[in-house]
Design a protein around this motif. Structure first.
Motif, PDB file in Angstrom:
ATOM      1  N   TYR A 148       0.839  -1.201   0.000  1.00 23.32           N
ATOM      2  CA  TYR A 148       0.000   0.000   0.000  1.00 23.32           C
ATOM      3  C   TYR A 148       0.876   1.255   0.000  1.00 23.32           C
ATOM      4  N   LYS A 163      -6.191   1.922   0.459  1.00 23.07           N
ATOM      5  CA  LYS A 163      -6.860   0.746   1.061  1.00 23.07           C
ATOM      6  C   LYS A 163      -8.363   0.794   0.784  1.00 23.07           C
ATOM      7  N   ALA A 164      -8.941   1.984   0.928  1.00 25.59           N
ATOM      8  CA  ALA A 164     -10.391   2.132   0.686  1.00 25.59           C
ATOM      9  C   ALA A 164     -10.701   1.820  -0.776  1.00 25.59           C
ATOM     10  N   TYR A 166      -8.999  -0.039  -2.853  1.00 26.75           N
ATOM     11  CA  TYR A 166      -8.816  -1.470  -3.102  1.00 26.75           C
ATOM     12  C   TYR A 166     -10.004  -2.273  -2.573  1.00 26.75           C
ATOM     13  N   HIS A 167     -10.445  -1.904  -1.376  1.00 25.24           N
ATOM     14  CA  HIS A 167     -11.579  -2.579  -0.752  1.00 25.24           C
ATOM     15  C   HIS A 167     -12.813  -2.471  -1.660  1.00 25.24           C
ATOM     16  N   HIS A 168     -13.075  -1.252  -2.165  1.00 23.95           N
ATOM     17  CA  HIS A 168     -14.225  -1.055  -3.051  1.00 23.95           C
ATOM     18  C   HIS A 168     -14.079  -1.867  -4.336  1.00 23.95           C
ATOM     19  N   LYS A 171     -14.855  -5.535  -3.672  1.00 22.85           N
ATOM     20  CA  LYS A 171     -16.302  -5.730  -3.479  1.00 22.85           C
ATOM     21  C   LYS A 171     -17.044  -5.678  -4.823  1.00 22.85           C
TER      22      LYS A 171
ATOM     23  N   GLU B   7      -7.235 -11.705   1.163  1.00 22.47           N
ATOM     24  CA  GLU B   7      -8.153 -10.622   0.784  1.00 22.47           C
ATOM     25  C   GLU B   7      -9.080 -11.047  -0.344  1.00 22.47           C
TER      26      GLU B   7
END
Lengths: 183, 180
Positions: A148, A163-164, A166-168, A171, B7
């Motif tokens: 990151y 990070k946000a 990547y998370h989105h 999903k 992840e």
């Protein structure tokens, strides 16, 4: 792998600049090609973007002060070139996302330079649906395994922001594949 | 890479289900789907793209050749073209004004401009100025022989270059904020 300091030292000397730049190409061209290719999908486009990237690197390498790692600086220019290319391509396109996905699926299956199985094709289509910057983040993490922190340096965004993002991205990919599975 | 694998556990599960669905009822070996999900995390990380044969063997030379071509091609910006044309435009304007004044004065004995100005209304003058401003802009473009689209292209290229310069400086985030 050859040391970045040696590469930069040769490049900074006008008599050895070309030799130094060839060393840089040897060290990084393949990694950068794949990074660009995953962003723009097609080989011909990837080659053009990589060529533009390297022209810009050549013109401005003397201004590189070594405050960041050489490869993060190179990735930064390549990412920016890819994003500019994608932005121009999307402005030209007038078709809907569904039409584009179908087109990407058909084109990739017919593309002699795409050798993915059904799952890889589905994953490629899922990645295609991501907004460009999320796509860059996902690819760098997923395929290149970048940290990151490195991605933060490359994209000029805070680690939290990366990070946000990547998370989105994860999903959305998951939702895209699920949608295809249960439709 | 292990973190990345964790992840992406959900994606692997869904992709293996996707393959199961895509099989469309055809039979597969008994243990196929049991092992499929376990294999997926590593398999989907593999690169689905290919390149023309021997592409990377010649890439270094191809890229260097492209760089040399780009270095050799001197691009003249619209700004420098306009700057070079300014002395000629000024000289042509001076000759034109002097010529017109001389002809008018010699024909009428008095300056035609003077007599014309006294008979012009404010509206006439405003219209005249507006017309001439447009003429000047069009003349500048005509001298450059550049279409409107080309003009936009050059402007956008300038913006791209500025953006590129900002991105290619390896400033830290704090330095960049300070700079801005």
């Amino acid at each position: 792998m050859i040391n970045d300091q040696i590469i930069l030292s040769k490049i900074s000397n006008p008599t050895t600049k070309e030799e130094g730049f060839r060393l840089l190409l040897k060290a990084y061209q393949e990694r950068l090609y794949w990074h660009v290719r995953r962003m723009v999908e097609y080989h011909d486009d990837a080659h053009d973007v990589l060529q533009n990237t390297m022209i810009k690197v050549y013109k401005s390498i003397e201004r590189f002060e070594g405050k960041s790692k050489l490869y993060t600086w190179l990735y930064r220019i390549a990412t920016n070139e890819s994003l500019t290319f994608l932005s121009k391509r999307s402005k030209k396109s007038t078709s809907s996302l569904d039409d584009e996905l179908e087109h990407v699926g058909r084109t990739l299956q017919a593309d002699s330079y795409f050798d993915g199985n059904e799952a890889q094709l589905r994953l490629t289509q899922a990645i295609y649906t991501l907004p460009e910057k999320q796509k860059a983040v996902f690819n760098m993490r997923y395929f290149d395994g970048l940290s990151y922190r490195d991605m933060s340096n490359i994209l000029g965004v805070t680690e939290g922001g990366i990070k946000a993002s990547y998370h989105h991205a994860v999903k959305k990919i998951e939702a895209f594949i699920k949608k295809g599975n249960y439709e | 890479m292990n973190n990345v694998k964790q992840e992406l556990e959900h994606i692997s599960t869904e992709l293996s289900r996707h393959i199961e669905i895509c099989s469309g009822g055809y039979k597969v070996p008994d243990t196929y789907f049991e092992s499929l999900e376990q294999d997926f995390t590593s398999k989907i990380h593999s690169n689905p793209y290919e390149t023309p044969e021997g592409y990377f063997d010649t890439l270094e030379d191809t890229l260097m050749s492209g760089i040399e071509k780009a270095e050799g091609a001197k691009v003249i910006s619209i700004r420098s073209k306009v700057q070079r044309a300014i002395p000629w435009l000024v000289a042509a304007s001076v000759i034109l004004v002097a010529g017109v004044w001389s002809i008018n004065y010699n024909i009428n004995g008095v300056s035609a401009d003077e007599s014309m100005l006294t008979s012009l209304s404010v509206e006439d003058l405003e219209e005249y100025m507006e017309y001439n401003i447009d003429e000047i802009s069009l003349a500048d473009l005509a001298v450059e022989d550049i279409s409107f689209d080309e003009e936009l292209y050059w402007i956008s290229e300038d913006i791209d270059d500025l953006e590129e310069e900002l991105l290619q400086t390896d400033l830290t985030e704090e330095e960049l904020l300070e700079f801005l």
